[in-house]
Write an enzyme that holds these catalytic residues in place. Structure first.
Site, short mmCIF file in Angstrom:
data_model
loop_
_atom_site.label_atom_id
_atom_site.label_comp_id
_atom_site.label_asym_id
_atom_site.label_seq_id
_atom_site.Cartn_x
_atom_site.Cartn_y
_atom_site.Cartn_z
N ASP A 93 2.44 -11.07 -0.59
CA ASP A 93 2.35 -10.72 0.83
C ASP A 93 3.76 -10.60 1.39
OD1 ASP A 93 1.60 -10.29 3.42
OD2 ASP A 93 0.62 -12.23 3.70
N SER A 94 4.26 -9.37 1.44
CA SER A 94 5.63 -9.16 1.92
C SER A 94 5.71 -8.18 3.09
CB SER A 94 6.53 -8.66 0.78
OG SER A 94 6.02 -7.46 0.23
N LYS A 95 4.66 -7.39 3.32
CA LYS A 95 4.57 -6.47 4.46
C LYS A 95 5.81 -5.58 4.58
CE LYS A 95 1.46 -9.48 7.08
NZ LYS A 95 1.44 -10.63 6.17
N ARG A 96 6.29 -5.10 3.45
CA ARG A 96 7.45 -4.22 3.46
C ARG A 96 7.10 -2.89 4.13
NH1 ARG A 96 10.93 -8.25 2.70
NH2 ARG A 96 11.26 -8.87 0.52
#
Length: 272
Positions: A93-96
């Site tokens: 979960d990094s939401k880049r």
């Protein structure tokens, strides 16, 4: 195996749609971890061992590691899951959300450095953001659509000239245009069941990651009725704080297991 096939296999093998988010906050750990050389890794291992047979995925949140210089413990956590429980998909979960060479580097980070099975991304810059991730055809690309936070509607529910809301446009674009490799999924929060139902109608049986149950107050019955796919699955129901910090005592792992089992059984009550 692709992310889709791994996820479907876990849904069937465990009869569970639950995902445990590995979002460590060392200040909330039981006192016994204060003397550990790698407290995050030790805590994560205990949670993973206690819940592994009850989950369809694990989801570490990269900021909880990077902010405290614990990327090595993130890597070790993911290595541990792969070694001990290789059938469980790992969602980073990094939401880049960027374009060009930067997006390419973020994709390398997720899929080659950390070897995640899927990653969350922000689609605000369009296909140019998504393509560097989607070209990894065996990996999952989970696109933010209608999130669970309180101010999500400020932008995501805006009406476009077409009459559709922005989140509905993202869902439609993802299902009809971007998903050429059949490896995209969406994020829709548990706190927005009406929007979840609208998204499901637009995307068919694409998987949906659903944060917002537990600590954020999402309603499990409403989520299940709104979000299940045609096979009675299709959801990755995430709980992080509600599982990880169910107890601050020495029984923390047992409490985490109990919370995960409770959520699995509650969700299954509404499956058909």
């Amino acid at each position: 195996m692709t992310f889709y096939s791994r996820l479907q296999a876990r849904w069937q093998a465990t009869d569970s749609l639950v995902c445990v988010g590995l979002d460590p906050q060392p200040e909330l750990f039981p006192a016994q971890f204060s003397t550990e050389a790698q407290p995050i890794l030790a805590f994560n291992k205990a949670i993973i061992d206690a819940t592994h047979d009850l989950v369809c995925a694990f989801k570490p949140q990269i900021a909880h590691y990077a902010a405290v210089g614990a990327e090595d413990q993130l890597q070790a956590t993911m290595d541990y899951i792969r070694a001990e429980y290789p059938d469980i998909p790992i969602i980073l979960d990094s939401k880049r959300g960027d374009i060009g060479s930067t997006a390419t580097m973020y994709a390398l980070e997720a899929f080659e450095r950390y070897q995640a099975d899927a990653v969350t991304i922000n689609p605000y810059m369009g296909w140019d953001t998504i393509e560097p991730f989607a070209r990894y055809t065996d990996k999952g690309v989970i696109v933010l659509c209608r999130t669970s936070n309180g101010s999500a509607s400020e932008l995501q529910n805006l009406a476009l000239a077409s009459g559709k809301t922005l989140f509905a446009r993202v869902a439609q674009q993802a299902a009809q245009v971007w998903n050429t490799h059949k490896n995209l999924a969406l994020v829709v929060g548990a706190t927005a069941p009406a929007e979840l139902a609208e998204v499901r109608a637009l995307i068919g049986d694409m998987p949906i990651l659903v944060p917002g149950l537990g600590a954020q107050g999402g309603d499990t019955e409403a989520v299940m009725k709104a979000g299940l796919d045609s096979q009675g699955a299709g959801l990755i129901i995430n709980s992080s704080r509600g599982v990880l910090y169910a107890s601050k005592g020495t029984d923390f792992a047992e409490a985490a297991r109990a919370e995960t089992l409770k959520l699995r059984d509650l969700a299954n009550r509404y499956r058909s």
